[in-house]
Scaffold this motif. Structure first.
Motif, PDB file in Angstrom:
ATOM      1  N   VAL A 167       0.832  -1.200   0.000  1.00 49.44           N
ATOM      2  CA  VAL A 167       0.000   0.000   0.000  1.00 49.44           C
ATOM      3  C   VAL A 167       0.868   1.252   0.000  1.00 49.44           C
ATOM      4  O   VAL A 167       0.614   2.202  -0.757  1.00 49.44           O
ATOM      5  CB  VAL A 167      -0.959  -0.006   1.214  1.00 49.44           C
ATOM      6  N   LEU A 168       1.900   1.265   0.833  1.00 47.64           N
ATOM      7  CA  LEU A 168       2.804   2.420   0.841  1.00 47.64           C
ATOM      8  C   LEU A 168       3.403   2.660  -0.535  1.00 47.64           C
ATOM      9  O   LEU A 168       3.496   3.803  -1.007  1.00 47.64           O
ATOM     10  CB  LEU A 168       3.919   2.199   1.865  1.00 47.64           C
ATOM     11  N   GLU A 169       3.796   1.583  -1.196  1.00 51.51           N
ATOM     12  CA  GLU A 169       4.380   1.719  -2.529  1.00 51.51           C
ATOM     13  C   GLU A 169       3.353   2.225  -3.528  1.00 51.51           C
ATOM     14  O   GLU A 169       3.649   3.080  -4.378  1.00 51.51           O
ATOM     15  CB  GLU A 169       4.959   0.388  -2.990  1.00 51.51           C
ATOM     16  N   ALA A 170       2.130   1.721  -3.442  1.00 51.28           N
ATOM     17  CA  ALA A 170       1.086   2.133  -4.382  1.00 51.28           C
ATOM     18  C   ALA A 170       0.715   3.598  -4.216  1.00 51.28           C
ATOM     19  O   ALA A 170       0.462   4.297  -5.195  1.00 51.28           O
ATOM     20  CB  ALA A 170      -0.147   1.247  -4.195  1.00 51.28           C
ATOM     21  N   VAL A 171       0.672   4.069  -2.983  1.00 51.58           N
ATOM     22  CA  VAL A 171       0.319   5.475  -2.737  1.00 51.58           C
ATOM     23  C   VAL A 171       1.475   6.385  -3.133  1.00 51.58           C
ATOM     24  O   VAL A 171       1.274   7.437  -3.745  1.00 51.58           O
ATOM     25  CB  VAL A 171      -0.067   5.681  -1.260  1.00 51.58           C
ATOM     26  N   GLY A 172       2.677   6.013  -2.775  1.00 55.16           N
ATOM     27  CA  GLY A 172       3.852   6.744  -3.227  1.00 55.16           C
ATOM     28  C   GLY A 172       4.035   8.118  -2.621  1.00 55.16           C
ATOM     29  O   GLY A 172       4.555   9.020  -3.283  1.00 55.16           O
ATOM     30  N   ALA A 173       3.629   8.300  -1.361  1.00 57.09           N
ATOM     31  CA  ALA A 173       3.774   9.592  -0.690  1.00 57.09           C
ATOM     32  C   ALA A 173       4.852   9.488   0.381  1.00 57.09           C
ATOM     33  O   ALA A 173       4.824   8.574   1.209  1.00 57.09           O
ATOM     34  CB  ALA A 173       2.451  10.020  -0.067  1.00 57.09           C
ATOM     35  N   ASP A 174       5.782  10.433   0.397  1.00 50.27           N
ATOM     36  CA  ASP A 174       6.884  10.379   1.357  1.00 50.27           C
ATOM     37  C   ASP A 174       6.404  10.478   2.798  1.00 50.27           C
ATOM     38  O   ASP A 174       7.078   9.980   3.705  1.00 50.27           O
ATOM     39  CB  ASP A 174       7.882  11.505   1.079  1.00 50.27           C
ATOM     40  N   ASN A 175       5.276  11.130   3.021  1.00 48.16           N
ATOM     41  CA  ASN A 175       4.794  11.321   4.390  1.00 48.16           C
ATOM     42  C   ASN A 175       3.730  10.305   4.782  1.00 48.16           C
ATOM     43  O   ASN A 175       3.064  10.475   5.804  1.00 48.16           O
ATOM     44  CB  ASN A 175       4.263  12.741   4.592  1.00 48.16           C
ATOM     45  N   LEU A 176       3.573   9.252   3.999  1.00 45.89           N
ATOM     46  CA  LEU A 176       2.758   8.109   4.406  1.00 45.89           C
ATOM     47  C   LEU A 176       3.716   7.044   4.920  1.00 45.89           C
ATOM     48  O   LEU A 176       4.584   6.565   4.185  1.00 45.89           O
ATOM     49  CB  LEU A 176       1.930   7.566   3.244  1.00 45.89           C
ATOM     50  N   ARG A 177       3.560   6.660   6.190  1.00 44.88           N
ATOM     51  CA  ARG A 177       4.553   5.845   6.862  1.00 44.88           C
ATOM     52  C   ARG A 177       3.898   4.646   7.545  1.00 44.88           C
ATOM     53  O   ARG A 177       2.682   4.564   7.675  1.00 44.88           O
ATOM     54  CB  ARG A 177       5.289   6.685   7.916  1.00 44.88           C
ATOM     55  N   LEU A 178       4.729   3.743   8.004  1.00 43.53           N
ATOM     56  CA  LEU A 178       4.276   2.519   8.656  1.00 43.53           C
ATOM     57  C   LEU A 178       4.260   2.691  10.165  1.00 43.53           C
ATOM     58  O   LEU A 178       5.250   3.110  10.768  1.00 43.53           O
ATOM     59  CB  LEU A 178       5.196   1.363   8.292  1.00 43.53           C
ATOM     60  N   GLN A 179       3.139   2.379  10.777  1.00 45.88           N
ATOM     61  CA  GLN A 179       3.044   2.251  12.228  1.00 45.88           C
ATOM     62  C   GLN A 179       3.342   0.790  12.551  1.00 45.88           C
ATOM     63  O   GLN A 179       2.503  -0.085  12.358  1.00 45.88           O
ATOM     64  CB  GLN A 179       1.655   2.668  12.694  1.00 45.88           C
ATOM     65  N   PHE A 180       4.543   0.539  13.046  1.00 50.92           N
ATOM     66  CA  PHE A 180       5.050  -0.820  13.215  1.00 50.92           C
ATOM     67  C   PHE A 180       4.792  -1.269  14.642  1.00 50.92           C
ATOM     68  O   PHE A 180       5.562  -0.977  15.561  1.00 50.92           O
ATOM     69  CB  PHE A 180       6.543  -0.854  12.876  1.00 50.92           C
ATOM     70  N   ASP A 181       3.696  -1.966  14.825  1.00 57.43           N
ATOM     71  CA  ASP A 181       3.311  -2.474  16.144  1.00 57.43           C
ATOM     72  C   ASP A 181       3.847  -3.892  16.277  1.00 57.43           C
ATOM     73  O   ASP A 181       3.396  -4.814  15.586  1.00 57.43           O
ATOM     74  CB  ASP A 181       1.790  -2.437  16.294  1.00 57.43           C
ATOM     75  N   LEU A 182       4.805  -4.066  17.180  1.00 53.20           N
ATOM     76  CA  LEU A 182       5.473  -5.352  17.321  1.00 53.20           C
ATOM     77  C   LEU A 182       4.532  -6.438  17.840  1.00 53.20           C
ATOM     78  O   LEU A 182       4.695  -7.613  17.517  1.00 53.20           O
ATOM     79  CB  LEU A 182       6.684  -5.195  18.238  1.00 53.20           C
ATOM     80  N   TYR A 183       3.558  -6.047  18.626  1.00 53.44           N
ATOM     81  CA  TYR A 183       2.559  -7.003  19.121  1.00 53.44           C
ATOM     82  C   TYR A 183       1.760  -7.587  17.957  1.00 53.44           C
ATOM     83  O   TYR A 183       1.643  -8.811  17.810  1.00 53.44           O
ATOM     84  CB  TYR A 183       1.647  -6.280  20.119  1.00 53.44           C
ATOM     85  N   HIS A 184       1.215  -6.721  17.100  1.00 49.89           N
ATOM     86  CA  HIS A 184       0.424  -7.205  15.970  1.00 49.89           C
ATOM     87  C   HIS A 184       1.290  -7.998  14.990  1.00 49.89           C
ATOM     88  O   HIS A 184       0.859  -9.026  14.455  1.00 49.89           O
ATOM     89  CB  HIS A 184      -0.235  -6.036  15.246  1.00 49.89           C
ATOM     90  N   CYS A 185       2.499  -7.524  14.757  1.00 51.95           N
ATOM     91  CA  CYS A 185       3.388  -8.212  13.816  1.00 51.95           C
ATOM     92  C   CYS A 185       3.738  -9.612  14.311  1.00 51.95           C
ATOM     93  O   CYS A 185       3.760 -10.568  13.527  1.00 51.95           O
ATOM     94  CB  CYS A 185       4.653  -7.392  13.598  1.00 51.95           C
ATOM     95  N   GLN A 186       4.008  -9.752  15.600  1.00 52.60           N
ATOM     96  CA  GLN A 186       4.347 -11.066  16.138  1.00 52.60           C
ATOM     97  C   GLN A 186       3.196 -12.049  15.948  1.00 52.60           C
ATOM     98  O   GLN A 186       3.412 -13.215  15.594  1.00 52.60           O
ATOM     99  CB  GLN A 186       4.706 -10.945  17.619  1.00 52.60           C
ATOM    100  N   ILE A 187       1.973 -11.601  16.175  1.00 56.80           N
ATOM    101  CA  ILE A 187       0.823 -12.493  16.058  1.00 56.80           C
ATOM    102  C   ILE A 187       0.580 -12.912  14.609  1.00 56.80           C
ATOM    103  O   ILE A 187       0.298 -14.082  14.323  1.00 56.80           O
ATOM    104  CB  ILE A 187      -0.433 -11.822  16.655  1.00 56.80           C
TER     105      ILE A 187
END
Length: 266
Positions: A167-187
């Protein structure tokens, strides 16, 4: 240096909401985040921040009808006008609060969604995020997207790290960023350090909680000190949001954070 922000929607629930700012500062936090600010005027919240000497680091866009079970509207076809209004409202609050970033929750897929429905949500999501990022860029703010696990939030449209990166790549905006939640990622995905390394250029904010119960980060299956060390080695200078549910009184469970400047009761 590890910078911890208290999520006031989850921590310090022993206090009324506006009293949680002072409680967080007394416990050693220097930043705060929470789900939604909209029950209060931005001026009221700004006063609470200033009185406590805290920095506002994150909050979410209006999520639709939260009480009815909605969990964001960014991907919902037919809700584009409401989403645009929500962007304007969130940025108004961000300006008063001095908050550099806001999170746009993707929303839920309907039960039994087929490939066509998923494609419609994807197209809507990308168009809405382009609008949000463009509006936020005008006032120097970032917009974040966050994969949320489907065990806690069944049907959430954005649940995998790979989907978020696409999605970040498709939108292509420098100020669109990832909220990296380690809890959700681990699950959902596991392999936390490798995901962190691969996605590091896109990470705009980090959140933590113990897995699987979502209690203090020193409980459960994830060794957070190693993750903090890797973040620091990668050069992360942003905030780490403590978005967990305390197993008891908040201060009683802050022993894990002593080495990062927090003050536990015991």
């Amino acid at each position: 240096m590890t910078k911890l922000a208290a999520n006031l929607s989850m921590l310090f629930n022993e206090h009324d909401f506006l009293d949680r700012f002072a409680a967080a500062r007394q416990a050693g936090f220097k930043g705060v985040e929470y789900l939604f600010p909209y029950a209060y005027s931005p001026e009221t919240l700004r006063a609470a921040l200033e009185e406590s000497g805290l920095e506002q680091v994150l909050f979410n866009l209006p999520p639709g009808d939260w009480e009815a079970g909605e969990r964001g509207i960014a991907s919902l076809p037919g809700r584009e006008s409401e989403f645009r209004d929500s962007v304007v409202e969130a940025l108004r609050y961000a300006e008063v609060l001095g908050c550099p970033r806001v999170h746009a929750m993707a929303g839920l897929l309907p039960d039994g969604a087929d490939a066509q429905t998923h494609a419609a949500h994807q197209a809507t999501y990308i168009d809405n995020l382009r609008f949000a990022a463009a509006e936020a860029a005008k006032v120097g703010r970032d917009v974040l997207i966050e994969p949320i696990n489907t065990r806690d939030m069944p049907g959430f449209f954005l649940s995998r790290q790979a989907h978020a990166m696409a999605v970040l790549e498709a939108v292509g905006a420098d100020n669109l960023r990832l909220q990296f939640d380690l809890y959700h990622c681990q699950i959902m995905d596991g392999d936390l350090i490798r995901h962190m390394e691969r996605q590091f250029p896109a990470i705009g904010h980090v959140q933590i909680a113990g897995v699987p119960e979502r209690h203090e980060p020193d409980s459960g299956e994830v060794h957070f000190p190693a993750l903090f060390q890797r973040l620091e080695a990668l050069g992360y200078g942003g905030w780490i949001g403590c978005e967990y549910r305390p197993a008891g009184a908040t201060r009683d469970g802050l022993g894990w954070g002593r080495e990062y400047g927090l003050a536990a009761t015991h």
